[in-house]
Design a protein around this motif. Structure first.
Motif, PDB file in Angstrom:
ATOM      1  N   CYS A 420       0.718  -0.714   0.043  1.00 42.54           N
ATOM      2  CA  CYS A 420       0.153  -0.448   0.384  1.00 42.54           C
ATOM      3  C   CYS A 420       1.128   1.162   0.058  1.00 42.54           C
ATOM      4  O   CYS A 420       0.180   2.615   0.568  1.00 42.54           O
ATOM      5  N   ALA A 421       2.005   1.213  -0.868  1.00 45.13           N
ATOM      6  CA  ALA A 421       2.959   2.340  -0.669  1.00 45.13           C
ATOM      7  C   ALA A 421       2.414   3.563  -1.120  1.00 45.13           C
ATOM      8  O   ALA A 421       3.256   5.282  -1.553  1.00 45.13           O
ATOM      9  N   ARG A 422       0.830   3.146  -2.327  1.00 46.12           N
ATOM     10  CA  ARG A 422       1.032   4.701  -3.268  1.00 46.12           C
ATOM     11  C   ARG A 422      -0.363   4.870  -2.749  1.00 46.12           C
ATOM     12  O   ARG A 422      -1.229   4.104  -1.371  1.00 46.12           O
ATOM     13  N   ALA A 423      -0.564   6.148  -3.171  1.00 46.46           N
ATOM     14  CA  ALA A 423      -1.817   6.873  -2.527  1.00 46.46           C
ATOM     15  C   ALA A 423      -2.597   7.790  -3.793  1.00 46.46           C
ATOM     16  O   ALA A 423      -1.578   8.222  -4.560  1.00 46.46           O
ATOM     17  N   TRP A 424      -3.595   7.648  -4.159  1.00 50.01           N
ATOM     18  CA  TRP A 424      -4.265   8.564  -5.426  1.00 50.01           C
ATOM     19  C   TRP A 424      -4.923   9.999  -4.213  1.00 50.01           C
ATOM     20  O   TRP A 424      -6.010   9.698  -3.504  1.00 50.01           O
ATOM     21  N   TYR A 425      -5.172  10.782  -5.180  1.00 51.25           N
ATOM     22  CA  TYR A 425      -5.307  11.861  -4.050  1.00 51.25           C
ATOM     23  C   TYR A 425      -4.797  12.756  -5.598  1.00 51.25           C
ATOM     24  O   TYR A 425      -5.755  13.083  -6.623  1.00 51.25           O
ATOM     25  N   VAL A 426      -6.820  13.920  -5.654  1.00 50.93           N
ATOM     26  CA  VAL A 426      -6.686  15.235  -6.674  1.00 50.93           C
ATOM     27  C   VAL A 426      -5.857  16.254  -6.124  1.00 50.93           C
ATOM     28  O   VAL A 426      -6.189  16.853  -4.976  1.00 50.93           O
ATOM     29  N   SER A 427      -5.497  16.771  -7.081  1.00 51.42           N
ATOM     30  CA  SER A 427      -5.136  18.267  -7.185  1.00 51.42           C
ATOM     31  C   SER A 427      -6.544  19.380  -7.067  1.00 51.42           C
ATOM     32  O   SER A 427      -6.648  19.988  -7.725  1.00 51.42           O
ATOM     33  N   ALA A 428      -5.692  19.919  -5.927  1.00 52.12           N
ATOM     34  CA  ALA A 428      -6.730  20.865  -5.819  1.00 52.12           C
ATOM     35  C   ALA A 428      -6.258  21.876  -6.451  1.00 52.12           C
ATOM     36  O   ALA A 428      -7.372  22.403  -7.053  1.00 52.12           O
ATOM     37  N   ARG A 501      -7.984  -7.185 -11.482  1.00 55.90           N
ATOM     38  CA  ARG A 501      -7.622  -7.821 -10.362  1.00 55.90           C
ATOM     39  C   ARG A 501      -6.483  -7.864 -10.268  1.00 55.90           C
ATOM     40  O   ARG A 501      -5.414  -8.690 -10.008  1.00 55.90           O
ATOM     41  N   ASP A 502      -6.244  -6.510  -9.962  1.00 58.72           N
ATOM     42  CA  ASP A 502      -4.579  -6.620  -9.180  1.00 58.72           C
ATOM     43  C   ASP A 502      -3.947  -4.929  -8.463  1.00 58.72           C
ATOM     44  O   ASP A 502      -5.707  -4.539  -8.108  1.00 58.72           O
ATOM     45  N   ASN A 503      -2.837  -4.647  -7.989  1.00 61.37           N
ATOM     46  CA  ASN A 503      -3.622  -3.840  -6.954  1.00 61.37           C
ATOM     47  C   ASN A 503      -2.792  -2.660  -7.698  1.00 61.37           C
ATOM     48  O   ASN A 503      -1.628  -2.443  -8.297  1.00 61.37           O
ATOM     49  N   THR A 504      -3.463  -2.052  -7.268  1.00 60.43           N
ATOM     50  CA  THR A 504      -3.633  -0.318  -7.476  1.00 60.43           C
ATOM     51  C   THR A 504      -3.178   0.721  -7.085  1.00 60.43           C
ATOM     52  O   THR A 504      -3.201   1.664  -7.200  1.00 60.43           O
ATOM     53  N   ILE A 505      -1.950   0.287  -5.435  1.00 58.13           N
ATOM     54  CA  ILE A 505      -2.000   0.837  -4.640  1.00 58.13           C
ATOM     55  C   ILE A 505      -0.406   0.717  -4.231  1.00 58.13           C
ATOM     56  O   ILE A 505       0.562   1.061  -3.153  1.00 58.13           O
ATOM     57  N   GLY A 506       0.108  -0.370  -5.078  1.00 61.47           N
ATOM     58  CA  GLY A 506       1.138  -1.425  -4.356  1.00 61.47           C
ATOM     59  C   GLY A 506       2.881  -0.166  -5.319  1.00 61.47           C
ATOM     60  O   GLY A 506       2.609   0.264  -5.935  1.00 61.47           O
ATOM     61  N   SER A 507       4.234  -0.887  -4.405  1.00 62.64           N
ATOM     62  CA  SER A 507       5.315  -0.102  -4.673  1.00 62.64           C
ATOM     63  C   SER A 507       5.112  -0.277  -6.443  1.00 62.64           C
ATOM     64  O   SER A 507       5.988   0.599  -7.167  1.00 62.64           O
ATOM     65  N   ASP A 508       4.466  -1.710  -6.930  1.00 63.19           N
ATOM     66  CA  ASP A 508       5.019  -1.977  -8.254  1.00 63.19           C
ATOM     67  C   ASP A 508       4.495  -1.811  -8.825  1.00 63.19           C
ATOM     68  O   ASP A 508       4.305  -2.345  -9.959  1.00 63.19           O
ATOM     69  N   LEU A 509       3.350  -0.974  -8.663  1.00 59.78           N
ATOM     70  CA  LEU A 509       2.326  -0.086  -9.984  1.00 59.78           C
ATOM     71  C   LEU A 509       2.810   0.644 -10.886  1.00 59.78           C
ATOM     72  O   LEU A 509       3.255   1.277 -10.899  1.00 59.78           O
ATOM     73  N   MET A 510       2.421   0.409 -12.598  1.00 62.82           N
ATOM     74  CA  MET A 510       2.764   0.746 -13.751  1.00 62.82           C
ATOM     75  C   MET A 510       1.427   1.422 -14.130  1.00 62.82           C
ATOM     76  O   MET A 510       1.092   0.759 -15.134  1.00 62.82           O
ATOM     77  N   PRO A 511       1.754   2.755 -13.532  1.00 61.47           N
ATOM     78  CA  PRO A 511      -0.511   3.368 -14.191  1.00 61.47           C
ATOM     79  C   PRO A 511      -0.055   3.175 -15.102  1.00 61.47           C
ATOM     80  O   PRO A 511      -1.370   4.093 -15.579  1.00 61.47           O
ATOM     81  N   ILE A 512       1.107   3.538 -16.336  1.00 58.46           N
ATOM     82  CA  ILE A 512       0.559   3.303 -17.611  1.00 58.46           C
ATOM     83  C   ILE A 512      -0.264   2.606 -18.532  1.00 58.46           C
ATOM     84  O   ILE A 512      -0.032   1.956 -19.220  1.00 58.46           O
ATOM     85  N   ASP A 513       0.023   1.025 -17.673  1.00 56.58           N
ATOM     86  CA  ASP A 513      -1.006   0.609 -17.492  1.00 56.58           C
ATOM     87  C   ASP A 513      -1.984   0.211 -17.704  1.00 56.58           C
ATOM     88  O   ASP A 513      -2.622  -0.373 -18.992  1.00 56.58           O
ATOM     89  N   MET A 514      -2.877   1.141 -16.655  1.00 55.55           N
ATOM     90  CA  MET A 514      -4.279   1.370 -16.650  1.00 55.55           C
ATOM     91  C   MET A 514      -4.767   2.541 -18.231  1.00 55.55           C
ATOM     92  O   MET A 514      -5.914   2.253 -19.055  1.00 55.55           O
ATOM     93  N   LEU A 515      -3.227   3.366 -18.300  1.00 55.04           N
ATOM     94  CA  LEU A 515      -2.989   4.129 -19.761  1.00 55.04           C
ATOM     95  C   LEU A 515      -3.379   3.070 -21.126  1.00 55.04           C
ATOM     96  O   LEU A 515      -4.001   3.475 -21.879  1.00 55.04           O
TER      97      LEU A 515
END
Length: 567
Positions: A420-428, A501-515
């Motif tokens: 759970c190394a990452r966290a999604w937030y929204v830029s104000a 069906r995968d971890n979307t906040i792990g340290s090894d997350l590659m957001p470009i896979d979703m993109l």
């Protein structure tokens, strides 16, 4: 579940536990069901007509143009504004405040008052004001590498260097194409009942399709003004190879999580199409030849696919190797008898890496438009009731659903920092999603619910203390923090491809896979990651221009020609 029941009688759709892993989603390729190709097929089938009533630009590309498209029922107009942007102000970042060109897709034909109003607002993008007559708002920057080269070469009476064209693939790249109500434009509900808008993102795709024509016309116009009578006309083959670039960052990544039913419908349609073809008992010579021809063109596409990103370089190396192995296998295989496509795909599953497997899946659909193209009608989300929580469901039933759909998450030790190394937030500042380091930045209080796996595990733990025969409504009265996870679990029970069906906040997350997954459904090609968080792509490369639609044979334009023309 349906995909499991089908196994006994037919070759089933693939298991979501396999398909919905991030590494596989990040290996998807465009297909017949990609939104760009759905649009161009409709344009051709319905004989859409195009006109350019306004095109007024100076030598620096400053001015405006109007491109109209006449569908059977109505007219849409792309209004393009060209600007003189200093190089130091050119930026693809969402925080940019100026661009080389800005656009809106207008519902109808704009009059002088509309143009004057839009001239004051569209160049400002987020800072401007638009109305329900505007269906999309977008902007684009010139390719620093290619724009000046093409203008100079054409002005000098020669063609641009083909290798330079191939390295870039586009003359302009969009940095945002906003639709569906964003910035005040028309909400999707206002146009959802129009036939041409039934498939997802058709307004946005139409905007980009017309933008590509504008870009070709503008570069030719500027070359003509610079070179005068000696200027050359851009070679038609080179022009056709050019698409529209796009820079896409983290803002797009959460879309797949935030729209589970829509995402399910995209993937389910593709998986249904794959299963239909795998179940065919035989193929004819024409079908096999079409597949082989497009495989050859896929190899060309991989060869001219450039990237400087280390991970993508390795993926490309593997893809090129695997496509050659596939071609070698196909040359010796029987593609006509005994379930040829299922045999081929089964061979690929144990021989090729994920990228080539997904490329093959797309290729296998190509000869069978008559069997699979209708699935495009199932890719939108019309089911507004899906988000309603069924409070009468018993706790035991929900637990069973979760054990089936979230097994990977229930087996994950979420107390480990790397999980759970990452966290999604929204830029104000920009109201855009961002991804931060949970243990290095004070962002946890602002975390968005974009970790369905971790949250499902927390819900499952909470359910252990609940009466198995109690209704969920009673459980949620005392555990309202789990409402979103209950909703997601009930959705995935009837829409098995709704959840990554995968971890979307792990340290090894590659957001470009979703993109890449989302952009492959758009029909994008030549993904070029610039980091693990943003990627450049090409849209409508090799597509016909409006005046060429009627002469197109088939709609396989997304594969480059095996024999490439031009200088």
């Amino acid at each position: 579940m349906q995909f499991q029941k089908e196994t006994s009688q037919t070759i089933a759709k693939r298991d979501p536990a396999l398909v919905m892993r991030l590494s596989r989603l990040g290996s998807f390729h465009q297909s017949r069901l990609s939104f760009m190709r759905i649009l161009t097929r409709r344009m051709t089938r319905e004989n859409w007509q195009f006109s350019r009533p306004v095109f007024e630009f100076d030598a620096k590309g400053v001015g405006h143009a109007v491109y109209c498209v006449h569908t059977p029922e109505r007219i849409y107009s792309l209004i393009a504004f060209g600007h003189d942007l200093p190089p130091e102000d050119r930026s693809d970042r969402v925080i940019a405040e100026a661009w080389d060109s800005t656009f809106t897709l207008f519902d109808g034909v704009p009059d002088a008052a509309d143009i004057a109003r839009l001239r004051r607002n569209i160049p400002l993008q987020e800072a401007g004001r638009v109305s329900e007559k505007e269906l999309s708002v977008s902007r684009a920057n010139r390719s620093v590498r290619l724009w000046a080269h093409v203008v100079s070469r054409l002005a000098a009476g020669t063609q641009p260097d083909r290798s330079e064209v191939d390295k870039v693939g586009y003359l302009m790249r969009t940095t945002a194409v906003y639709g569906s109500g964003k910035l005040g434009a028309a909400d999707r509900e206002m146009i959802a009942d129009r036939a041409e808008c039934n498939a997802p993102f058709q307004i946005e795709m139409l905007s980009v399709f017309l933008t590509r024509t504008y870009v070709r016309d503008l570069v030719q116009h500027m070359a003509n003004l610079k070179g005068g009578a000696t200027a050359a006309t851009l070679d038609a083959d080179i022009a056709r190879s050019l698409g529209i670039g796009n820079s896409t960052g983290l803002g797009m990544a959460p879309f797949l999580i935030n729209h589970p039913m829509l995402f399910n419908n995209w993937v389910a349609a593709r998986e249904q199409a794959i299963a239909i073809v795998r179940n065919l008992p035989a193929a004819n010579e024409a079908e096999a030849q079409k597949f082989c021809g497009l495989l050859e063109r896929s190899i060309v596409s991989a060869d001219i696919w450039y990237s400087a990103h280390p991970i993508q370089i390795e993926k490309l190396k593997q893809l090129r190797h695997d496509l050659c192995a596939l071609a070698h296998h196909v040359a010796q295989a029987d593609l006509l008898n005994a379930h040829p496509w299922d045999r081929l795909f089964t061979w690929a599953e144990v021989t090729l890496a994920e990228d080539a497997q997904e490329c093959l899946a797309s290729l296998m659909l190509e000869p069978y438009g008559a069997l699979v193209d209708h699935l495009a009608d199932q890719m939108s989300d019309q089911n507004a009731e899906a988000f309603r929580i069924d409070g009468s469901m018993r706790v035991a039933e929900l637990r069973s659903i979760m054990e089936n759909a979230y097994g990977w998450a229930l087996d994950t030790d979420w107390s480990q920092p790397q999980k759970c190394a990452r966290a999604w937030y929204v830029s104000a500042e920009k109201l855009e999603p961002r991804l931060g380091e949970r243990f290095e930045e004070p962002i946890a209080p602002y975390e968005q619910p974009l970790a369905p796996g971790r949250d499902a595990a927390a819900l499952y733990d909470a359910l252990k203390a609940a009466d198995k025969d109690a209704p969920l409504a009673a459980f949620l009265l005392t555990h309202p923090q789990h409402r979103h996870s209950v909703r997601r679990a009930q959705i995935v029970a009837r829409a098995p491809y709704a959840e990554i069906r995968d971890n979307t906040i792990g340290s090894d997350l590659m957001p470009i896979d979703m993109l890449r997954c989302k952009l492959s459904f758009f029909g994008a090609t030549h993904f070029d990651p610039r980091s693990d968080r943003w990627v450049r792509i090409c849209m409508f490369g090799n597509a016909p221009y409006p005046e060429e639609l009627a002469s197109v044979q088939g709609d396989d334009w997304s594969y480059p020609p095996a024999q490439r023309g031009g200088a």
